[in-house]
Design a protein around this motif. Structure first.
Motif, PDB file in Angstrom:
ATOM      1  N   ALA A   2       0.809  -1.217   0.000  1.00 43.94           N
ATOM      2  CA  ALA A   2       0.000   0.000   0.000  1.00 43.94           C
ATOM      3  C   ALA A   2       0.840   1.264   0.000  1.00 43.94           C
ATOM      4  CB  ALA A   2      -0.917   0.001   1.218  1.00 43.94           C
ATOM      5  N   THR A   3       2.071   1.185   0.452  1.00 46.24           N
ATOM      6  CA  THR A   3       2.914   2.367   0.487  1.00 46.24           C
ATOM      7  C   THR A   3       4.184   2.099  -0.303  1.00 46.24           C
ATOM      8  OG1 THR A   3       4.056   1.649   2.497  1.00 46.24           O
ATOM      9  CG2 THR A   3       2.068   2.953   2.802  1.00 46.24           C
ATOM     10  N   GLU A  60      -4.001   4.534  -1.241  1.00 48.58           N
ATOM     11  CA  GLU A  60      -3.159   3.494  -0.638  1.00 48.58           C
ATOM     12  C   GLU A  60      -3.993   2.507   0.168  1.00 48.58           C
ATOM     13  OE1 GLU A  60       0.701   6.490  -0.198  1.00 48.58           O
ATOM     14  OE2 GLU A  60      -0.538   5.996   1.545  1.00 48.58           O
TER      15      GLU A  60
END
Length: 224
Positions: A2-3, A60
């Motif tokens: 997600a990041t 995200e």
């Protein structure tokens, strides 16, 4: 992932921080714990976040499977963000983290608080023993947000929306109500100052306000 950054660590905690550890991510999740919100609602309830950061966090969290987007049916036709079932599992974690953070001697108990954050604090800081024998239903109107709450023999429930024939109704900004419940402000003074408006059984309201308490600050080591 997600990041863009990762701890590259097999520990579940490290991976959880890869997913929700970016600045503002958990607060976005917090604001969605009571139900879906539009982008503009999130901006209002998180006044310190920039539009660019909010957009990035939502993207995200959606990529991670924590949040998803959907369109409400007519007549609303509004696009909202909502937590997935897996995302909703973060509520006890966020509540436990909040209670832990409230024990910090540096915790600013008089800082601003969003309606969702305040309601979650009630769920977190409810004292079942103090509520023994209490049977009452309440409505809370926190700005434009309405909630109905029930206390029944040591059990507390609160959700969005109104209810029929509440024992009492409390209206005012969450900061004002928090100042009475957690800050020791006198309820009568708050109503006289027009910060709170109360209808119904005043005794029931006083009892309600006594059912929540923040934990004691953590002990600090003695400097030698």
């Amino acid at each position: 992932m997600a990041t863009k950054r990762s701890y590259h660590d097999a520990c579940g905690t490290a991976h959880a921080l890869d997913l929700v550890g970016e600045r503002w991510a958990l607060l976005v999740v917090r604001e969605l714990l009571l139900g879906p919100k539009r982008y503009g609602d999130l901006r209002t309830d998180l006044p310190g976040i920039s539009t660019n950061v909010l957009s990035h966090r939502l993207d995200e969290l959606e990529e991670a499977g924590v949040v998803y987007r959907r369109t409400l049916p007519p007549p609303a036709n509004a696009r909202v963000y909502e937590l997935t079932e897996w995302g909703l599992e973060l509520e006890p974690i966020i509540r436990a983290l909040g209670r832990w953070g409230a024990r910090s001697p540096a915790h600013q108990r008089d800082a601003s608080i969003s309606p969702t954050s305040f309601v979650l604090s009630l769920r977190t800081n409810f004292d079942p023993e103090a509520a023994s024998g209490v049977q009452a239903v309440y409505e809370l109107h926190l700005g434009q947000h309405s909630f109905h709450a029930r206390v029944a023999d040591g059990v507390f429930e609160i959700d969005r929306g109104t209810t029929s024939a509440p024992d009492a109704t409390i209206e005012g900004p969450p900061d004002a109500l928090a100042s009475v419940i957690y800050g020791g402000r006198d309820m009568t003074e708050a109503t006289h100052a027009s910060d709170l408006a109360i209808e119904g059984d005043l005794t029931a309201v006083e009892r309600f306000l006594s059912l929540f308490s923040l934990p004691e600050p953590a002990a600090q080591p003695v400097q030698e």
